[in-house]
Design an enzyme around this catalytic site. Structure first.
Site, PDB file in Angstrom:
ATOM      1  N   ASN A  14      13.969  68.501  35.015  1.00  0.00           N
ATOM      2  CA  ASN A  14      13.115  68.280  36.179  1.00  0.00           C
ATOM      3  C   ASN A  14      13.115  69.472  37.116  1.00  0.00           C
ATOM      4  O   ASN A  14      14.092  70.239  37.177  1.00  0.00           O
ATOM      5  CB  ASN A  14      13.608  67.073  37.001  1.00  0.00           C
ATOM      6  N   GLU A 137      17.456  59.136  31.456  1.00  0.00           N
ATOM      7  CA  GLU A 137      16.201  59.574  32.073  1.00  0.00           C
ATOM      8  C   GLU A 137      15.156  59.927  31.012  1.00  0.00           C
ATOM      9  O   GLU A 137      14.131  60.512  31.324  1.00  0.00           O
ATOM     10  CB  GLU A 137      16.440  60.780  32.984  1.00  0.00           C
ATOM     11  N   ALA A 200      35.588  59.096  45.765  1.00  0.00           N
ATOM     12  CA  ALA A 200      36.757  59.732  46.369  1.00  0.00           C
ATOM     13  C   ALA A 200      38.072  59.162  45.859  1.00  0.00           C
ATOM     14  O   ALA A 200      39.143  59.716  46.140  1.00  0.00           O
ATOM     15  CB  ALA A 200      36.700  59.604  47.889  1.00  0.00           C
ATOM     16  N   GLY A 202      38.738  58.723  42.505  1.00  0.00           N
ATOM     17  CA  GLY A 202      39.087  59.291  41.212  1.00  0.00           C
ATOM     18  C   GLY A 202      38.259  58.704  40.084  1.00  0.00           C
ATOM     19  O   GLY A 202      37.146  58.205  40.305  1.00  0.00           O
ATOM     20  N   ASP A 230      26.662  64.931  36.950  1.00  0.00           N
ATOM     21  CA  ASP A 230      26.268  65.589  35.701  1.00  0.00           C
ATOM     22  C   ASP A 230      27.302  66.624  35.285  1.00  0.00           C
ATOM     23  O   ASP A 230      27.639  66.745  34.097  1.00  0.00           O
ATOM     24  CB  ASP A 230      24.894  66.241  35.868  1.00  0.00           C
TER      25      ASP A 230
END
Length: 281
Positions: A14, A137, A200, A202, A230
């Site tokens: 994208n 996606e 936050a 883990g 990603d």
């Protein structure tokens, strides 16, 4: 984290159009004072760029339009070290993500799939020693086809969250989701190996619903969460196929995700990761 592995990423490409504002608007509200930027993105392309910059021999299977955005996205992937021979040119426009990011790094994203709906595996071959990483996606039929055709390690980032066919859950060697996605997809409790990220707090690895490893998050100062997940997916997949023990692979992936969240780009440069990874090696 060092690696010597081959990874093919099958997924979306994208153009990211991002508005950075002090806060995200509520429904029907307009928030002014924004800053606009345009950059390469797409979950597939982000993962491929991160994998290549982390040292994996990486190729990308996807599709772009025959437009300036498509050319720019291909150039960005090549600059990251990704092989782009198997990226098709579609008649549709290049996929676009409209993103809003606030001062704390939280985001809202709307994706226009464009050429991503045209991704095909026609003429594509996969080697037995080649790992494959994909996301949601792209059309779900394509994910099912990967489950049938990939002979080696198959990792599925089940995002955006939607129910997966049982054959995909049963076949995938690794499924990666965040805490919310895991709750929305109870079928993942039967997955061979499922990584769940907790922000936050883990991330953890679950085998058939039972936790087998956990790693604390790396402290960071968020700028944008776009692309951080990603980068995490790429790092965890590479770590596991390279033979890292589960906890160490999680620690490496957490470090990469923490590095990525500290920059605005969805495809951070390699030097962003180096300091974090040196603490893992």
């Amino acid at each position: 984290m060092t690696t010597d592995c081959s990874l093919t990423v099958v997924g979306s490409i994208n153009a990211d159009i991002t508005a950075t504002t002090s806060r995200l608007p509520a429904a029907g509200e307009t928030v002014g004072g924004g800053r606009l930027s345009r950059s390469p993105g797409g979950k597939g392309a982000n993962q491929a760029a991160a994998a290549a910059r982390l040292g994996a021999r990486t190729r990308m299977i996807g599709a772009v339009g025959r437009d300036s955005d498509g050319r720019a996205m291909l150039e960005a992937l090549r600059a990251a070290g990704v092989r782009t021979d198997d990226i098709a040119e579609a008649t549709a426009e290049t996929g676009t993500a409209l993103i809003m990011v606030d001062a704390a790094g939280e985001n809202q994203i709307a994706v226009c799939e464009g050429a991503n709906a045209s991704v095909s595996l026609a003429g594509i071959e996969f080697g037995a020693d080649e790992a494959v990483l994909t996301q949601l996606e792209i059309p779900l039929d394509l994910i099912v086809e990967l489950a049938q055709r990939v002979p080696g390690f198959l990792a599925v980032n089940a995002a955006p969250a939607r129910p997966l066919p049982a054959e995909v859950v049963d076949r995938a060697d690794l499924i990666i989701v965040n805490e919310t996605e895991y709750c929305r997809l109870p079928q993942l409790q039967t997955g061979q190996l499922v990584a769940v990220t907790y922000g936050a707090k883990g991330s953890a690895l679950l085998q058939k619903g039972e936790q087998i490893a956990f790693a604390e998050a790396v402290e960071s100062t968020p700028v944008s969460a776009v692309g951080a997940g990603d980068a995490y997916c790429a790092a965890l997949t590479i770590g596991l196929i390279s033979g890292l023990a589960p906890e160490r692979a999680l620690r490496a992936a957490n470090a990469v995700g923490a590095a990525a969240v500290e920059v605005a780009s969805a495809q951070p440069e390699l030097d962003v990761f180096e300091t974090y990874l040196s603490a893992v090696d």
